[in-house]
Design an enzyme around this catalytic site. Structure first.
Site, PDB file in Angstrom:
ATOM      1  N   HIS A   1       0.844  -1.202   0.000  1.00  0.00           N
ATOM      2  CA  HIS A   1       0.000   0.000   0.000  1.00  0.00           C
ATOM      3  C   HIS A   1       0.871   1.241   0.000  1.00  0.00           C
ATOM      4  CE1 HIS A   1       0.771  -0.567   4.297  1.00  0.00           C
ATOM      5  NE2 HIS A   1       0.234   0.601   4.580  1.00  0.00           N
TER       6      HIS A   1
ATOM      7  N   HIS B   1       1.462   3.912   1.964  1.00  0.00           N
ATOM      8  CA  HIS B   1       2.040   4.662   3.085  1.00  0.00           C
ATOM      9  C   HIS B   1       3.576   4.715   2.994  1.00  0.00           C
ATOM     10  CE1 HIS B   1      -1.757   4.175   5.786  1.00  0.00           C
ATOM     11  NE2 HIS B   1      -1.809   5.256   5.030  1.00  0.00           N
TER      12      HIS B   1
ATOM     13  N   ASP C   1       5.904   4.567   5.127  1.00  0.00           N
ATOM     14  CA  ASP C   1       6.709   3.582   5.867  1.00  0.00           C
ATOM     15  C   ASP C   1       6.768   2.233   5.141  1.00  0.00           C
ATOM     16  OD1 ASP C   1       3.900   3.504   6.727  1.00  0.00           O
ATOM     17  OD2 ASP C   1       4.516   1.991   8.179  1.00  0.00           O
ATOM     18  N   HIS C   2       6.133   2.157   3.966  1.00  0.00           N
ATOM     19  CA  HIS C   2       6.201   0.937   3.147  1.00  0.00           C
ATOM     20  C   HIS C   2       6.838   1.178   1.781  1.00  0.00           C
ATOM     21  CE1 HIS C   2       3.600  -1.396   5.950  1.00  0.00           C
ATOM     22  NE2 HIS C   2       3.342  -0.155   6.332  1.00  0.00           N
TER      23      HIS C   2
ATOM     24  N   HIS D   1      -7.546  -0.360   5.604  1.00  0.00           N
ATOM     25  CA  HIS D   1      -6.469   0.475   6.154  1.00  0.00           C
ATOM     26  C   HIS D   1      -6.217   1.625   5.179  1.00  0.00           C
ATOM     27  CE1 HIS D   1      -2.702   1.490   8.135  1.00  0.00           C
ATOM     28  NE2 HIS D   1      -2.047   1.315   7.002  1.00  0.00           N
TER      29      HIS D   1
ATOM     30  N   ASP E   1      -0.371  -3.838   6.160  1.00  0.00           N
ATOM     31  CA  ASP E   1      -1.033  -3.301   7.358  1.00  0.00           C
ATOM     32  C   ASP E   1      -2.519  -3.676   7.408  1.00  0.00           C
ATOM     33  OD1 ASP E   1       1.421  -2.195   7.895  1.00  0.00           O
ATOM     34  OD2 ASP E   1       0.777  -0.103   7.743  1.00  0.00           O
TER      35      ASP E   1
ATOM     36  N   HIS F   1       4.366  -4.717  10.468  1.00  0.00           N
ATOM     37  CA  HIS F   1       4.896  -4.094  11.693  1.00  0.00           C
ATOM     38  C   HIS F   1       5.084  -5.088  12.833  1.00  0.00           C
ATOM     39  CE1 HIS F   1       4.359   0.259  10.675  1.00  0.00           C
ATOM     40  NE2 HIS F   1       3.472  -0.241   9.831  1.00  0.00           N
TER      41      HIS F   1
HETATM   42 FE    FE Z   1       2.614   0.791   8.084  1.00  0.00          FE
HETATM   43 ZN    ZN Z   2       0.063   1.634   6.504  1.00  0.00          ZN
END
Ligand code: FE
Ligand code: ZN
Length: 238
Positions: A53, A55, A57-58, A111, A130, A168
């Site tokens: 996805h 975001h 942090d990915h 999400h 996530d 995570h």
């Molecule tokens: Fe994340």
């Molecule tokens: Zn995420």
């Protein structure tokens, strides 16, 4: 078989390095440096980055890795606008060949609007970003509870011995919430003992089997979308 190496990145994200029949893949590199360090140390050249996805942090490490290695980028077709540089766009029911392995693409919105999970059919391994966490699930940033509930039901229909690799390391904190709602669950109590000792040794709590999650994860154990919604709201303020 698919070989999976866990590369911890940022504060609590996991990036996964996949190896199968000479192919190298990287799932959700939210940070480039630790991934490149690992690749250099082992003289590996990635063929593909796979994103679940949009975001940061990915995906934030995509650009640096692609500049350095000239690999392809695979992600959810519906997120073309939010994941720059995608070369292969996947949607529900697609099959993505990776070496001898075939990933089945499952769309799991909730999400984020566009979120895909990749299920390795031969290895029975799931990369779920996530959407599903061990003992928890993703927050509802771009979807309602019913949408997320449907996504989780879809994952829960996979074979029980599916190994889950999520985005995570949230297992310990998630488990405290599960325990508060389901204090007499012996499987959950045992899993939490295991989780605590793994974390004390600095080890990941993943992968975990879907069977274990079905016994312990209160979000998968909810009996309806309404029950799920209540639990998700409680967890948000836990
Ligand atoms: Fe994340
Ligand atoms: Zn995420």
């Amino acid at each position: 078989m698919l070989n999976v190496t866990i590369i911890p990145i940022l504060s609590d994200n996991y990036c996964y390095l996949l190896e199968n029949a000479g192919k190298i893949g990287i799932v959700d590199p939210g940070e480039a440096a630790p991934v490149i360090d690992y690749l250099e140390m082992h003289s590996l050249t990635p063929d593909v980055i796979l994103n679940t996805h949009h975001h940061a942090d990915h995906i934030a490490g995509n650009r640096d890795i692609m500049d350095r290695y000239d690999c392809t980028l695979v992600g959810p077709a519906s997120e073309t606008a939010r994941i720059p540089g995608m070369t292969h766009k996947l949607q529900e029911g697609d099959h993505y060949e990776f070496g001898d392995e075939t990933f089945r693409v499952m769309e799991t919105p909730g999400h984020t609007k566009g979120h895909i999970c990749l299920y390795g059919e031969k290895s029975q391994i799931l990369f779920c970003g996530d959407t599903l966490f061990s003992l928890g699930c993703g927050r509802l940033f771009e979807g309602d509870a019913a949408t997320m509930w449907n996504s989780l039901q879809k994952l829960s229909a996979l074979p029980d011995d599916t190994l889950i690799y999520c985005g995570h390391e949230y297992t310990l904190a998630n488990g405290e919430f599960c325990l508060s709602e389901d204090p007499d669950n012996a499987d959950l109590q045992n899993r939490m003992e295991e989780v605590k000792s793994l974390r004390n040794e600095g080890k990941p709590t993943l992968p975990v089997s879907l069977e274990m999650e079905k016994k312990t994860n209160i979000f998968l154990r909810a009996e309806s979308a309404e029950d799920f919604k209540k639990l998700r709201e409680l967890k948000d303020s836990f």
